[in-house]
Scaffold this active site. Structure first.
Site, PDB file in Angstrom:
ATOM      1  N   HIS A 124      22.447  14.572 -21.647  1.00 43.95           N
ATOM      2  CA  HIS A 124      23.657  13.739 -21.543  1.00 43.95           C
ATOM      3  C   HIS A 124      24.523  13.918 -22.786  1.00 43.95           C
ATOM      4  CE1 HIS A 124      25.725   9.785 -20.537  1.00 43.95           C
ATOM      5  NE2 HIS A 124      26.043   9.946 -21.813  1.00 43.95           N
ATOM      6  N   GLU A 125      23.891  13.831 -23.975  1.00 42.18           N
ATOM      7  CA  GLU A 125      24.641  13.966 -25.226  1.00 42.18           C
ATOM      8  C   GLU A 125      25.082  15.408 -25.467  1.00 42.18           C
ATOM      9  OE1 GLU A 125      25.730  11.507 -27.011  1.00 42.18           O
ATOM     10  OE2 GLU A 125      24.769  10.132 -25.614  1.00 42.18           O
ATOM     11  N   HIS A 162      28.324  16.094 -23.821  1.00 42.91           N
ATOM     12  CA  HIS A 162      29.470  15.665 -24.629  1.00 42.91           C
ATOM     13  C   HIS A 162      29.800  16.717 -25.691  1.00 42.91           C
ATOM     14  CE1 HIS A 162      29.985  11.708 -22.971  1.00 42.91           C
ATOM     15  NE2 HIS A 162      28.772  11.295 -23.318  1.00 42.91           N
ATOM     16  N   ASP A 208      30.432   5.327 -22.504  1.00 45.19           N
ATOM     17  CA  ASP A 208      31.364   6.366 -22.054  1.00 45.19           C
ATOM     18  C   ASP A 208      32.450   5.801 -21.149  1.00 45.19           C
ATOM     19  OD1 ASP A 208      29.936   8.345 -23.424  1.00 45.19           O
ATOM     20  OD2 ASP A 208      28.523   8.571 -21.768  1.00 45.19           O
TER      21      ASP A 208
END
Length: 376
Positions: free
Chosen positions: A67-68, A71, A165
């Site tokens: 997930h990170e 980004h 987010d």
């Protein structure tokens, strides 16, 4: 983040892990192995449940990392600087430069939740497929659990509350619609504080009614509320400093000291005459080699001050935040290194030209406040 350790790189971005991550993994694995799996697939041995829960917890932590990383990858694709990615008990945090346009901010913010939802769908589909082919076994149960966990992670992160987010998405959309970044940031920050307080209230009521998970929800709400408040202050700071150069904030000339001096000589000859609590160090060639604080000097025991060199207790240059005189000040603040405090060494052609400290930033913010009042 204090208490985090490096554990690798991805796309050239340093990865860090907070000590709370292994604790969270153990708690998740315990709940999966002692409650979820026995309820879904009864009759298995304790060893099977333990092994499966350990795999499930590790896969979920890997999902949070992805997930990170999404980004970070999107930010790098949009030419934004990315300092590092840190995993911790509340999820993850990617430190990066501020997007220059609303579309870029939207894409970077949405990439994480979309990745979690995609992972969740893939895991859920794989779990259902395994169940159809082999029956409802432990492997299928772990995949289904992982799928729902990722879907929950993606949806929860879409709540319109900074620093989640979803708050970033709302901020980007408001910025895109109004063209006013400051207004969008203020609205998103207020939304984060309101939703954080609501989560705290709901979690506390649930905990009082006997739901242990309510305490966790309260902690999450508290974190969101506090972080949204900090983001609001940060937004005000960026608004006050927008367009200013580092040279407009730096103190110069600044007291410096030779890094080869003993701590005792450095204190007697340099520190006691300085006006800053952080002092740049110079090597034999007169080039900056790091920075030492009064606290670091005071931490050296009296008996060792005659033998320890000041460079041995200082923060070396690679770990300091550095900038050129003409760099934008707000961009430089985004690059502050963890644990370095608000101290920026200003270098020109490899030579020290000045230093920016908290006091310098405070002075500029106060001047901006005075100018704003004068225009009213």
């Amino acid at each position: 983040m204090n208490g985090s350790l490096p554990f690798g790189h991805v796309f050239g971005v340093p990865l860090r892990m907070h000590w709370s991550v292994p604790v969270l993994a153990v708690l998740l694995g315990y709940g999966l192995g002692r409650q979820t799996l026995p309820a879904w697939t009864p009759g298995q041995s304790a060893a099977v449940y333990t092994a499966a829960s350990a795999v499930g917890a590790v896969l979920l932590m890997a999902s949070v990392l992805l997930h990170e990383v999404a980004h970070a990858a999107m930010a790098r694709r949009k030419n934004l600087s990315v300092q590092d990615v840190t995993l911790w008990a509340m999820g993850g945090m990617t430190r990066m430069g501020r997007p220059k346009t609303a579309p870029v901010a939207l894409e970077v913010a949405a990439s994480g939740p979309l990745t979690s939802l995609a992972l969740g769908g893939a895991a859920l589909g794989a779990g259902i497929g395994v169940r159809v082919v082999t029956g409802w076994g432990v492997i299928a149960a772990v995949l289904v659990w992982l799928g729902w966990a990722n879907i929950f992670l993606g949806l929860f992160n879409l709540l319109p509350a900074v620093p989640l987010d979803g708050g970033r998405v709302v901020q980007a959309l408001l910025w895109w619609r109004t063209g006013d970044r400051d207004r969008a940031e203020r609205a998103a920050d207020r939304s984060g504080q309101v939703i954080g307080m609501l989560l705290m209230a709901v979690g506390w009521v649930a905990f009082l009614r006997g739901a242990p998970g309510g305490l966790w929800l309260t902690l999450v709400g508290f974190f969101i509320t506090m972080t949204a408040g900090a983001e609001r202050q940060r937004s005000r700071l960026h608004a006050a400093l927008r367009g200013l150069r580092v040279t407009e904030a730096m103190s110069s000339p600044v007291t410096t000291g030779a890094d080869w001096l003993t701590v005792e000589r450095f204190i007697d000859e340099v520190a006691v005459h300085a006006h800053h609590s952080a002092l740049p160090l110079l090597d034999f060639d007169g080039r900056p080699s790091g920075i030492v604080t009064m606290r670091q000097l005071a931490a050296v025991p009296g008996l060792r001050r005659e033998s320890v060199r000041v460079r041995e207790v200082a923060t070396p240059l690679p770990q300091c935040t550095v900038a050129a005189p003409n760099d934008l000040l707000d961009d430089t603040l985004d690059r502050l290194r963890p644990g370095s405090g608000m101290r920026i060494l200003v270098l020109g052609d490899g030579r020290l030209e000045g230093i920016v400290t908290t006091h310098d930033i405070s002075r500029l913010v106060q001047q901006h406040t005075l100018d704003s009042k004068a225009l009213r």
